[in-house]
Design an enzyme around this catalytic site. Structure first.
Site, mmCIF file in Angstrom:
data_model
loop_
_atom_site.group_PDB
_atom_site.id
_atom_site.type_symbol
_atom_site.label_atom_id
_atom_site.label_comp_id
_atom_site.label_asym_id
_atom_site.label_seq_id
_atom_site.Cartn_x
_atom_site.Cartn_y
_atom_site.Cartn_z
ATOM 1 N N GLU A 118 58.406 21.327 -5.198
ATOM 2 C CA GLU A 118 58.855 20.187 -4.399
ATOM 3 C C GLU A 118 58.979 20.518 -2.922
ATOM 4 O O GLU A 118 59.090 19.628 -2.083
ATOM 5 C CB GLU A 118 60.189 19.666 -4.920
ATOM 6 N N ASP A 138 53.210 27.864 -6.977
ATOM 7 C CA ASP A 138 53.544 26.985 -8.097
ATOM 8 C C ASP A 138 52.310 26.815 -8.972
ATOM 9 O O ASP A 138 51.195 26.665 -8.459
ATOM 10 C CB ASP A 138 54.025 25.627 -7.582
ATOM 11 N N ASP A 169 49.620 30.847 -11.362
ATOM 12 C CA ASP A 169 50.705 31.409 -12.139
ATOM 13 C C ASP A 169 51.373 32.510 -11.311
ATOM 14 O O ASP A 169 50.695 33.396 -10.769
ATOM 15 C CB ASP A 169 50.153 31.992 -13.436
ATOM 16 N N ALA A 170 52.701 32.468 -11.182
ATOM 17 C CA ALA A 170 53.407 33.410 -10.301
ATOM 18 C C ALA A 170 53.203 34.856 -10.740
ATOM 19 O O ALA A 170 53.063 35.755 -9.898
ATOM 20 C CB ALA A 170 54.891 33.068 -10.266
ATOM 21 N N ASP A 187 62.494 30.011 -8.258
ATOM 22 C CA ASP A 187 62.851 28.586 -8.248
ATOM 23 C C ASP A 187 62.079 27.916 -9.376
ATOM 24 O O ASP A 187 61.247 27.037 -9.159
ATOM 25 C CB ASP A 187 62.506 27.968 -6.897
#
Length: 339
Positions: A118, A138, A169-170, A187
């Site tokens: 976001e 993200d 993908d982190a 987060d």
């Protein structure tokens, strides 16, 4: 009496199909006086929001997405039926997530945000004058795209020259990057059994992937789920205990977030001491941050690390460690729109 409300499940979009979703979306807007969103907190507990309208609904490759315009909390982002943030109080969650680690660090210049689609976490990190680069990674492009479109408060952050926005993908992104970071932020969505990110709460991820990407004085922080008197054992104490297996210094802290209907928890960790006094934190806020924080100051942060007796004892006595084979999950999925 009027007709009984018709119920549609957020996690049941595929059952109705995209065309049906759009039709019902129009009905919500036209009959907003009787539209409600319900989230299951537990098997015997729901949390309801009256709606002005449903701004967006979709199913991405990874999760169900809804952006709601609620009467009480303004625009609200809901993923897999779980409230992620709401316009009127998201500053509480994001100030608590971002500023404690950056203020405890002597001179933070680089931040890697896992999730954060976001844009609010990036917005808060970019307030620090010392910042050279913020990487926001993200997995879900659809979430990022519609947040950029609808969440006006974060438009400046999304277009900031110091923001590096990555869709990946982190875990894979951290593994393939050669550089290290001063701060790494989790987060992420809450760990759901069929959600996209519970593996990013495991000891093996923290130990083998995340920690090696921190600089020597680096700090890791993650949101850690509900931390209320009745909910702290769901995942909060387990996340805390798991991180304790990997880092030398670990601090848990909590505060109430109204739109979450609960106290919320965060865990911050490093191999360097994290303690600074309240007065020094206030001095760093004044010297380092552009603009005014609405929630966080030194006195509050120190108070937030003091738990009530029950939560404190649970943190001390927790033995569960997150693994891929032995994870804990937030109960329930989201629930429903009512007409």
């Amino acid at each position: 009496m009027g007709e009984a409300p018709e119920v549609f499940y957020i996690n049941g979009f595929t059952k109705f199909g995209h065309e049906t979703q759009q039709n019902h979306g129009n009905e919500y807007d036209q009959n907003h006086h009787s539209s409600w969103y319900e989230e299951i907190i537990d098997d015997d507990l729901k949390w309801s929001f009256k709606l002005n309208s449903v701004l967006h609904k979709a199913i991405s490759e990874y999760q169900d997405i809804a952006l709601l315009d609620t009467k009480r909390f303004g625009k609200a982002l809901v993923l897999d039926g779980k409230m992620q943030s709401a316009e009127t109080d998201e500053f509480i969650y994001h100030e608590c997530l971002i500023h404690p680690p950056l203020l405890c660090h002597p001179n933070p210049k680089t931040v890697f945000i896992m999730g954060g689609g976001e844009g609010s976490a990036a917005r808060e990190a970019l307030k620090h004058r010392s910042m050279d680069r913020v990487v926001m990674c993200d997995i879900d492009k659809e979430v990022v795209d519609f947040c950029r479109k609808y969440l006006i408060a974060n438009r400046e952050a999304f277009s900031h020259k110091k923001l590096d926005l990555v869709i990946n993908d982190a875990k894979a992104e951290l593994e393939q990057r050669k550089e290290k970071f001063d701060i790494i932020v989790g987060d992420l969505a809450d760990p759901l059994e069929d959600g996209p990110c519970y593996q990013l709460y495991t000891k093996s991820f923290y130990e083998k992937t995340l920690k090696p990407k921190l600089n020597d004085n680096g700090i890791f922080v993650t949101q850690a789920g509900p931390a209320g008197i009745f909910t702290h054992k769901e995942v909060f104490t387990s996340i805390y205990n798991t991180i304790k297996q990997v880092f030398k210094y670990v601090i848990a802290y909590t505060t109430h977030v109204p739109s979450f209907a609960d106290t919320w928890g965060w865990v911050m960790a490093s191999d360097q001491p994290l303690s600074i006094c309240a007065e020094e934190m206030d001095r760093r806020i004044e010297a380092r941050i552009d603009g005014e924080l609405l929630y966080l100051n030194g006195a509050w942060f120190h108070s937030s690390t003091t738990m009530n007796k029950s939560v404190y004892q649970s943190l001390q006595n927790e033995t569960h460690v997150y693994t891929e084979e032995n994870a804990r999950f937030i109960p329930g999925h989201g629930m429903a729109f009512h007409l």
